[in-house]
Design a protein around this motif. Structure first.
Motif, PDB file in Angstrom:
ATOM      1  N   ARG A 158       0.860  -1.189   0.000  1.00 59.51           N
ATOM      2  CA  ARG A 158       0.000   0.000   0.000  1.00 59.51           C
ATOM      3  C   ARG A 158       0.896   1.237   0.000  1.00 59.51           C
ATOM      4  O   ARG A 158       1.698   1.424   0.907  1.00 59.51           O
ATOM      5  CB  ARG A 158      -0.904  -0.005   1.215  1.00 59.51           C
ATOM      6  N   LEU A 159       0.727   2.072  -1.016  1.00 57.55           N
ATOM      7  CA  LEU A 159       1.520   3.289  -1.125  1.00 57.55           C
ATOM      8  C   LEU A 159       0.859   4.454  -0.404  1.00 57.55           C
ATOM      9  O   LEU A 159       1.529   5.408  -0.027  1.00 57.55           O
ATOM     10  CB  LEU A 159       1.725   3.636  -2.601  1.00 57.55           C
ATOM     11  N   SER A 160      -0.441   4.397  -0.262  1.00 61.45           N
ATOM     12  CA  SER A 160      -1.209   5.432   0.427  1.00 61.45           C
ATOM     13  C   SER A 160      -2.536   4.819   0.856  1.00 61.45           C
ATOM     14  O   SER A 160      -2.740   3.619   0.709  1.00 61.45           O
ATOM     15  CB  SER A 160      -1.448   6.627  -0.504  1.00 61.45           C
ATOM     16  N   ALA A 161      -3.437   5.652   1.317  1.00 62.27           N
ATOM     17  CA  ALA A 161      -4.757   5.157   1.703  1.00 62.27           C
ATOM     18  C   ALA A 161      -5.527   4.643   0.498  1.00 62.27           C
ATOM     19  O   ALA A 161      -6.418   3.808   0.637  1.00 62.27           O
ATOM     20  CB  ALA A 161      -5.551   6.259   2.392  1.00 62.27           C
ATOM     21  N   ASN A 162      -5.198   5.128  -0.698  1.00 66.53           N
ATOM     22  CA  ASN A 162      -5.933   4.749  -1.896  1.00 66.53           C
ATOM     23  C   ASN A 162      -5.156   3.883  -2.885  1.00 66.53           C
ATOM     24  O   ASN A 162      -5.741   3.074  -3.582  1.00 66.53           O
ATOM     25  CB  ASN A 162      -6.429   5.996  -2.636  1.00 66.53           C
ATOM     26  N   TRP A 163      -3.839   4.055  -2.992  1.00 65.33           N
ATOM     27  CA  TRP A 163      -3.057   3.399  -4.041  1.00 65.33           C
ATOM     28  C   TRP A 163      -2.247   2.224  -3.514  1.00 65.33           C
ATOM     29  O   TRP A 163      -1.706   2.273  -2.420  1.00 65.33           O
ATOM     30  CB  TRP A 163      -2.097   4.398  -4.691  1.00 65.33           C
ATOM     31  N   SER A 164      -2.151   1.171  -4.333  1.00 65.88           N
ATOM     32  CA  SER A 164      -1.318   0.018  -4.002  1.00 65.88           C
ATOM     33  C   SER A 164      -0.746  -0.559  -5.294  1.00 65.88           C
ATOM     34  O   SER A 164      -1.254  -0.303  -6.388  1.00 65.88           O
ATOM     35  CB  SER A 164      -2.125  -1.049  -3.257  1.00 65.88           C
TER      36      SER A 164
END
Length: 196
Positions: A158-164
């Motif tokens: 997971r790179l952020s709350a939205n992106w992986s």
């Protein structure tokens, strides 16, 4: 050892995603005011590239696929984290081959388990329909029938709350239900996911 263009592109997606090219908001959202207030039936959208059957007849020339998948929200939730891991998310998706070889559409269930807050593993199981061949050809894998069983496994970050980003291996097989030949079709690739 020659690396196929599809595997090279898959690695490029993973590297680009992990260095911040595919998203600008890489900090987890912790504020409760930023939390989604209305439940949605959609959970996540994924897209990527995969190498088509790199160890079989369909992948001898570096054949590649464009992949897409939609995951839906869990049908119900559990009160504790451990129990929630056993509740799957339904999914639908497809794989379009660039070289006119086997393409397919699929549906099934996915189970995602957090290893750390940023790293997860995932397994899925379901069925797929395809436009492949029922009998062997020079550059095509014998699949025996349609529909087929489809299983996949992924490791993601997971790179952020939205992106992986995730590396994925998927396998399609008739499970011995319609043919003595059951090598199936195995694809390896990378995907980018956006969670709603």
């Amino acid at each position: 050892m020659r690396i196929s263009p599809a595997i090279g592109m898959s690695l490029l997606i993973l590297v680009a995603g992990s260095t911040g090219v595919l998203g600008s908001d890489f900090k987890r959202q912790t504020s409760s005011s930023q939390a989604q207030t209305q439940p949605s039936i959609l959970s996540e959208f994924r897209f990527g590239l995969s190498a088509q059957d790199p160890w079989g007849p369909e992948g001898r020339d570096g054949s590649a696929n464009l992949t897409g998948e939609i995951l839906f929200a869990k049908p119900f939730t559990a009160s504790d984290l451990f129990t929630s891991y056993f509740i799957p998310r339904p999914h639908v998706g497809g794989s379009l081959n660039f070289d006119g070889r086997t393409s397919f559409a699929y549906a099934g269930l996915s189970w995602t388990i957090d290893v750390t807050p940023d790293i997860f593993v995932e397994g899925s199981f379901g069925g797929a329909v395809h436009n492949g061949k029922d009998h062997p050809m020079a550059d095509r894998q014998e699949l025996g029938c349609s529909p087929l069983f489809r299983e996949s496994g992924s490791v993601g970050v997971r790179l952020s709350a939205n992106w992986s980003v995730m590396a994925t291996v998927e396998h399609l097989s008739n499970g011995g239900t319609c043919s003595d030949e059951n090598r199936g079709l195995t694809n390896v690739g990378a995907r980018v996911g956006y969670s709603f």
